[in-house]
Design an enzyme around this catalytic site. Structure first.
Site, short mmCIF file in Angstrom:
data_model
loop_
_atom_site.label_atom_id
_atom_site.label_comp_id
_atom_site.label_asym_id
_atom_site.label_seq_id
_atom_site.Cartn_x
_atom_site.Cartn_y
_atom_site.Cartn_z
N ARG A 115 -2.29 -6.25 -8.04
CA ARG A 115 -1.25 -7.25 -7.80
C ARG A 115 -1.27 -8.35 -8.84
O ARG A 115 -0.27 -8.95 -9.15
CB ARG A 115 -1.42 -7.87 -6.41
CG ARG A 115 -1.11 -6.93 -5.28
CD ARG A 115 -1.41 -7.59 -3.98
NE ARG A 115 -2.84 -7.92 -3.99
CZ ARG A 115 -3.53 -8.25 -2.93
NH1 ARG A 115 -2.96 -8.35 -1.76
NH2 ARG A 115 -4.81 -8.52 -3.00
N LYS B 82 -18.03 -5.57 7.15
CA LYS B 82 -16.69 -6.02 7.52
C LYS B 82 -16.18 -5.37 8.81
O LYS B 82 -15.19 -5.83 9.37
CB LYS B 82 -15.69 -5.71 6.40
CG LYS B 82 -15.86 -6.56 5.17
CD LYS B 82 -14.77 -6.23 4.18
CE LYS B 82 -14.82 -7.10 2.97
NZ LYS B 82 -13.74 -6.77 2.03
N HIS C 142 0.84 -1.20 0.00
CA HIS C 142 0.00 0.00 0.00
C HIS C 142 0.87 1.25 0.00
O HIS C 142 0.62 2.21 -0.75
CB HIS C 142 -0.90 0.06 1.25
CG HIS C 142 -1.94 -0.98 1.33
ND1 HIS C 142 -2.15 -1.73 2.46
CD2 HIS C 142 -2.89 -1.39 0.45
CE1 HIS C 142 -3.16 -2.55 2.28
NE2 HIS C 142 -3.63 -2.37 1.05
N SER D 3 -3.10 -7.47 3.24
CA SER D 3 -3.41 -7.32 4.66
C SER D 3 -3.75 -8.67 5.29
O SER D 3 -3.40 -8.93 6.43
CB SER D 3 -4.58 -6.34 4.84
OG SER D 3 -4.20 -5.04 4.43
#
Length: 165
Positions: free
Chosen positions: A92, A41, A17, A130
């Site tokens: 990614r 979440k 990040h 993460s």
């Protein structure tokens, strides 16, 4: 003034990040890193949204054109309110692209003045997420290759004390 927004959950912020933040900040007058709060979440996160904002602020404090915020709005609406012209999305893998392209098209429909800029991850960060950081932290692994040094202690402490407390 050209303003961009880099939205995400950042639970926690990773070196991947941070790499995207630095590269995007070089392209815009102002970059807002926005912790997007997803009500579904929020309960499962390692850090509360407020804690994430504070961790990111400590991580980017030397970047003068980077601000940190949080929002529970749709990102397209948040961008309109902040007068941002661009959303930054890090990629990614190809699988990221498919999802992010769909979101870019939806955001453009909601806010026709909003562009999305895809920034591919630097090769050395393509495997970092993460989720991977949380998994490694749960086993007490060395996090120095995964998260900014300013927050390693916070991640370790949070894993010891329990999630979102």
């Amino acid at each position: 003034m050209k303003t961009a927004i880099y939205p995400g959950s950042f639970d926690p912020i990773t070196l991947g990040h941070l790499n995207i933040i630095k590269r995007a900040a070089a392209c815009f007058d102002k970059l807002i890193v926005c912790v997007m709060v997803n009500a579904e979440k929020a309960e499962r996160g390692l850090f509360t949204p407020g804690e994430r904002v504070e961790l990111i602020r400590r991580t980017v404090e030397k970047l003068p054109n980077v601000e940190v915020d949080s929002s529970s709005m749709l990102v397209a609406e948040y961008a309109r309110d902040m007068r941002a012209c661009t959303l930054i999305k890090g990629l990614r893998a190809v699988s990221d692209y498919e999802y992010e392209l769909q979101m870019a098209l939806i955001n453009r429909k909601l806010n026709p003045r909003l562009e999305t800029m895809f920034i591919p991850s630097s090769a050395k960060y393509t495997y970092i997420s993460s989720s991977v950081v949380k998994e490694m932290a749960s086993y007490g692994a060395d996090l120095s290759d995964f998260v900014p040094r300013e927050i390693i202690g916070d991640v370790k402490e949070k894993m010891k004390s329990g999630r979102n407390q």
